[in-house]
Structures are given as C-alpha cells and as structure tokens.
Design a protein around this motif. Structure first.
Motif, mmCIF file in Angstrom:
data_model
loop_
_atom_site.group_PDB
_atom_site.id
_atom_site.type_symbol
_atom_site.label_atom_id
_atom_site.label_comp_id
_atom_site.label_asym_id
_atom_site.label_seq_id
_atom_site.Cartn_x
_atom_site.Cartn_y
_atom_site.Cartn_z
ATOM 1 N N LEU A 1 27.832 91.575 8.624
ATOM 2 C CA LEU A 1 28.973 92.103 9.361
ATOM 3 C C LEU A 1 29.364 91.163 10.493
ATOM 4 N N ARG A 2 28.367 90.548 11.110
ATOM 5 C CA ARG A 2 28.644 89.639 12.220
ATOM 6 C C ARG A 2 29.514 88.473 11.782
ATOM 7 N N LYS A 3 29.331 88.026 10.548
ATOM 8 C CA LYS A 3 30.136 86.922 10.030
ATOM 9 C C LYS A 3 31.580 87.338 9.785
ATOM 10 N N ARG A 4 31.817 88.632 9.678
ATOM 11 C CA ARG A 4 33.178 89.125 9.426
ATOM 12 C C ARG A 4 33.872 89.587 10.701
ATOM 13 N N ALA A 5 33.243 89.373 11.849
ATOM 14 C CA ALA A 5 33.775 89.886 13.106
ATOM 15 C C ALA A 5 34.036 88.760 14.095
ATOM 16 N N ILE A 6 34.916 89.019 15.032
ATOM 17 C CA ILE A 6 35.173 88.119 16.147
ATOM 18 C C ILE A 6 35.098 88.935 17.433
ATOM 19 N N ASN A 7 34.696 88.292 18.532
ATOM 20 C CA ASN A 7 34.438 89.004 19.788
ATOM 21 C C ASN A 7 35.068 88.238 20.956
ATOM 22 N N PRO A 8 36.404 88.142 20.985
ATOM 23 C CA PRO A 8 37.062 87.333 22.028
ATOM 24 C C PRO A 8 37.145 88.068 23.358
ATOM 25 N N THR A 9 37.396 87.316 24.426
ATOM 26 C CA THR A 9 37.753 87.962 25.686
ATOM 27 C C THR A 9 39.108 88.636 25.499
ATOM 28 N N GLY A 10 39.247 89.800 26.102
ATOM 29 C CA GLY A 10 40.469 90.572 25.951
ATOM 30 C C GLY A 10 41.437 90.332 27.089
ATOM 31 N N GLN A 11 42.363 91.261 27.248
ATOM 32 C CA GLN A 11 43.416 91.077 28.247
ATOM 33 C C GLN A 11 42.936 91.303 29.669
ATOM 34 N N PHE A 12 42.156 92.360 29.882
ATOM 35 C CA PHE A 12 42.012 92.905 31.225
ATOM 36 C C PHE A 12 40.798 92.395 31.983
#
Length: 576
Positions: A313-324
């Motif tokens: 699942l980790r390979k199918r996910a991204i965890n970017p910094t968001g807006q706020f």
C-alpha cells in the motif's frame, strides 16, 4: 487567500445512493469496451467527497477544485509545471502564453503573448479577446463575490469608497473605460496594468480567475457547471451535483501546444459524494474499476498508519505537505500578552511534537517554526526562539517569572473545535501549564474565523489558534494577508489578523519587500520578516499539515504538486 477549510459532509444515505448510481452507470453503458475487471480501459476514476460548487473559472475558489480543473479543462496564461523537482514547480512557465510573461521596470505592467495552436473544444482558437472577456467576468454579479478577487485587488481600476470596483463587469457596463485601460490586447498579446508593483504577478495569472472564456459560449450565472474546455478533456453530458460527471478526451486539444499536461487517461470519471474513509478503503481493496482510481481527499490519520505499515500500500500512496500551516496568534489587546516575556514563554512552552501526535503523527503533520512552508521560496524551518519540537518549559517558566506577573498566569486560548483539535489543544495546554500558565481553552464549533474576527474579541481572548494557506508559492500571499494592519484592522473587526497585530514598521517593511524586483531577494526578505515576527512573538507556528492520497494498482505516475496546494497532480497520472 480565502480558502475552504471546513470538513465537507453529506447525508450518508444520499451518498450511498449517488455512489451506487454512478457505479451502475459505469457498468451498463452499451457499446463501450469493458476491461476484464468490469471497468473501462483507459478510464481513471477520481474519488472525492465534494461538493464541487462550480466549474466556472471566474467562480472557482476551492483549491482542490482549482487543482483538478487546471489539469483537465481550464488552461491559464501560466501554470506550475509537473514533475519530480519540487523546487522547479515553484516557478511558473507559459501555458496559454509562450513564456512566463514580461514586465516593465515598475513591475506594474505585465504582458503575455498567446502561443499558436491552442483551441477551444469546438476547434476555434483561444484569443486575447477571450482572455480579456474572462477576466472581465470576475467583476460582475455573482462572480465578484463568489470567486477569487485578485483582478479587483491588483488591476489598476478605481474603487468606490466601500472597496468595490467602479467597473461592474461586461454585462452592466459601468466603468468599462477603466477596464479597457487596465487590460488591453495587441494582436495575440494581452497586457495588464496594475495598481501596485508585483514581481510575482505571473503566478497570479496561473489562477482560473484569469482564465479565458469564449463570449459566444458564456452562460453567465445560469449554470455553474457549464464547461467549455480549453484543456485536454471536456465534460460529457452534464454534471450531477449529487454524483459527479465524466470528462472525455477533447478531440481539438493539441498535445504539441501544451507543455504542462500529459493527459494519460482517455477519460476521467469524477465520483463525487464519497467519504474519504470509504474512498480510501475502496482503493485499498483494489477491485474492479477501483484498480484505476485515485483519492482526491486526504486519508484519515488512522488509515494513514495502516497504509504506511503495509509495503504494498505504501508504494501506491503519496504523503506530500498540504496547504495549511497551523499557528497561534497572541492578542495585541490582551494585558498579559502585551508583555514580551509572556509571549516568549508561550512560544518556549509550546509542545509541537505533542500537537502533531494528537493530529495523527508525522504522516498527518510535522512541526513548524515558520509561516513560510516548505513549498515556498524563502522557507528555512529555523527555530528562532529555540523551543525545540517538545518545548522548553524550564526556560519558559524563567521568562514568565521575569514578566513580573504572579504565577500561574491565566490565559484564554480560542480554537476551532473538532474531536482531533480538542486532543491537540489539550496536548499544548499541558506544556503551557508546566511552564506556569493557567489555561482556559475556548472551543468554538461553528463559524470560528468569523466569530474570532469580530470587534472586541481580542479583549476576550488572549491567544487565537489559526491556520493559513498560500494562494500561490510566495510568502507575499502569507505575511501581508496576516500581518499588514492596513489590510485587516477596521471598525468591522480584525480580518485574518485575529490577534490584532499592528506595527507601522512592519507595514512599511511589507511595502518595501513588495517592490523588490528580484524574486530570490524578495523571498529572502520575506524570510527575514517572518523570523522577526516569530522572535517578537507575533505568532507561534505549530504544524505544517500533510496529506495522503492512494491509488489503485493500475494507476501510473501518481504525484502531488505542492505548488498546487499539495493535491494530486493529474498532469502526470495515467492508467495502465
């Protein structure tokens, strides 16, 4: 930037019915080739709770919707590029325009020349007149109150005493001569004359409020979902506000004219009305058409941990910094917060790590020391107060004792209440009380920002929780909106300067920085001012929010673009 910050909800029964209807339609369309899993080859599904209020470029204001529309149906003069280089994405390149624009030495006259080969979905060319007409719509009703108001803020058009424009848009006709001077066409070149110098105006025109509209196809305010596309996709049929719609290939889109969008999928099915937890679970299950699906809303923190604990699942996910960025704003009208020692003690005793843990851990947020987030030029992440991630209660108690006040020092702290926020603020209270504060939390469940900005509120609250997101990757959309007293402080309240901060020197420095012509030098100057404000206790940064998106196993090129608010970048997404 005015942003949609609420957690959007719909009645579960209606959501279920809408989702069933969309799935049934996808599986029963006659004459369309089906994949072995029951879906349609080349079709990407995007899952979102919504609701999408509009697809009209001059009415769009929600960042998630802007990010989607800007990669599928709306082209703008400039755009942020896609790709792995996060630093490069901060700068804009030509989209409809041949380049990122040119300006005169005053930074108040900007010109953009349209590239050849860009057409509408009917095959007619996108013209300079279309750009002029699109921007003009933002001054009319209801666009002036629903969309982003940057044309009003920046174009050199006189305003009335109440701040509204003397130009009333292309339908009423008042003030037309002023608009005709501010926005002009010469051949395929559009020129904007501004009321204030702007080194980053070419980033402003990347927003849809500056997008072209073909006058002959304009339905005005009659249909907020009318889509006449200049991008790689066009809306097939209509948009169902309860379920979504399908965007199919625009046959007149020319890949050679578009340096931004790869447009990998043959079609994009937007499934609206899906709770984030449900959407994530469907994509995790990876069955049927959901193998070619991606979530547009961030996964709930509990599900983020599940995704991170599973390598597949980790390979199918991204965890970017968001807006706020979440932060605290001490009240300038509070007796205790006027003392610099008290403000410093508050900053020193702030346990950012405890706050982040309560929000859901490092996949949900990360400690922040600056209002200039990592997606913005000028970001340093320097801890100018020296509190560290967990706070320094011993130093904080020393500072508090030096204030001359009797300990414990009573403070009232207001915040927008949710179950998660209640836990996060409780974590902060523990650190503050260890340092010698007596903390009274003031949770507000509804209309938080409107309530806290009312006249007199700064005398009822000592510290305000707040958050903010940049409108484009520049600190010019962070520091002035929050700390320029000339923009915020009126008889009607404090605007987004909830603490009522006012400093004439800071106001003058904001004006000076705004005239710096070199973007790098300007970013450095904003960073210095941000650090100065933090060191004097004008704010206490808490956390940079993060998002998590997940895709099915047949989705390729999944990425997020922090220049677009950290949302999924559909310019790179494909389906295998």
């Amino acid at each position: 930037m005015p942003v949609r910050t609420d957690h959007r909800r719909r009645p579960p029964a209606r959501l279920t019915a809408a989702l069933v209807a969309v799935l049934a339609a996808a599986g029963c369309t006659g004459g369309t080739e089906k994949a072995s899993d029951g879906g349609t080859p080349g079709r990407l599904s995007v899952l979102s709770l919504g609701p999408v209020a509009t697809w009209d470029p001059q009415r769009l204001s929600a960042p998630q919707d802007i990010a989607f529309a800007g990669r599928t149906i709306i082209r703008t003069l400039t755009a942020h590029p896609a790709g792995p280089d996060a630093a490069a994405r901060r700068e804009v390149v030509g989209d409809l325009a041949t380049d990122a624009g040119t300006h005169d030495k005053t930074l108040k006259v900007w010109s953009f020349t349209l590239r050849d080969g860009v057409t509408w979905q009917d095959g007619t060319p996108v013209t300079c007149a279309d750009v002029r007409y699109g921007v003009s719509r933002s001054f009319g009703t209801p666009f002036a109150t629903e969309g982003l108001n940057y044309p009003l803020a920046y174009l050199d058009i006189p305003r009335k005493a109440d701040g509204t424009s003397t130009y009333t848009g292309p339908w009423q006709g008042a003030g037309q001569a002023s608009y005709d001077k501010a926005v002009t066409c010469k051949g395929s070149t559009v020129t904007f004359r501004l009321s204030t110098p702007m080194v980053d105006f070419n980033q402003v025109v990347a927003l849809p409020v500056f997008a072209p509209v073909k006058k002959a196809n304009d339905r005005g305010a009659k249909d907020p979902y009318a889509v006449f596309s200049s991008g790689p996709y066009q809306l097939e049929g209509g948009w169902d506000p309860n379920a979504g719609g399908t965007f199919v290939r625009n046959p007149h889109w020319d890949r050679a004219s578009d340096p931004i969008r790869k447009a990998g999928p043959d079609a994009v099915e937007y499934v609206e009305g899906t709770e984030s937890q449900t959407a994530v679970q469907q994509v995790i299950n990876d069955e049927g058409a959901r193998k070619r699906a991606v979530t547009l809303d961030s996964a709930p923190p509990a599900m983020q941990q599940h995704v991170l604990s599973d390598e597949g699942l980790r390979k199918r996910a991204i965890n970017p910094t968001g807006q706020f960025v979440d932060y605290l704003a001490p009240s300038a009208a509070s007796g205790v917060m006027r003392k610099p020692e008290v403000r410093k003690a508050l900053a020193l005793a702030t346990n950012r790590e405890g706050y982040v843990t309560a929000l859901g851990g490092p996949s949900a947020a990360e400690p922040a020391y600056s209002l200039i987030g990592p997606a913005l030029p000028g970001h340093t992440g320097a801890d100018v107060v020296g509190a560290g991630a967990t706070g320094d209660t011993a130093r904080a108690r020393t500072e508090l004792a030096a204030s001359g006040l009797t300990l414990p020092v009573r403070i009232r702290v207001a915040y927008r209440s949710t179950p998660t926020a209640d836990k996060a603020m409780a974590a902060l209270r523990n650190g503050w009380e260890d340092a010698g504060f007596s903390v009274q939390l003031q949770p507000v469940e509804k209309d938080y920002f409107e309530t806290m900005a009312r006249p007199g509120q700064t005398r009822k609250t000592d510290v305000f929780w707040a958050n903010w997101a940049p409108a484009w990757p520049s600190a010019s959309t962070v520091i002035p909106p929050l700390f320029d007293s000339r923009l915020n402080l009126t008889a009607n309240g404090t605007g987004r300067d909830l603490g009522g901060f006012a400093d004439a020197k800071v106001d003058r420095e904001i004006s000076r920085i705004s005239t710096i012509a070199d973007p790098g030098a300007q970013a450095t100057a904003w960073a210095r001012l941000d650090a100065s404000l933090a060191s004097q206790g004008a704010f206490v940064a808490l956390a940079q929010r993060r998002s998590m998106f997940i895709a099915g196993t047949s989705v390729t090129g999944l990425s997020a673009n922090e220049a677009l608010g950290g949302f999924v970048d559909l310019a790179t997404v494909g389906v295998g």
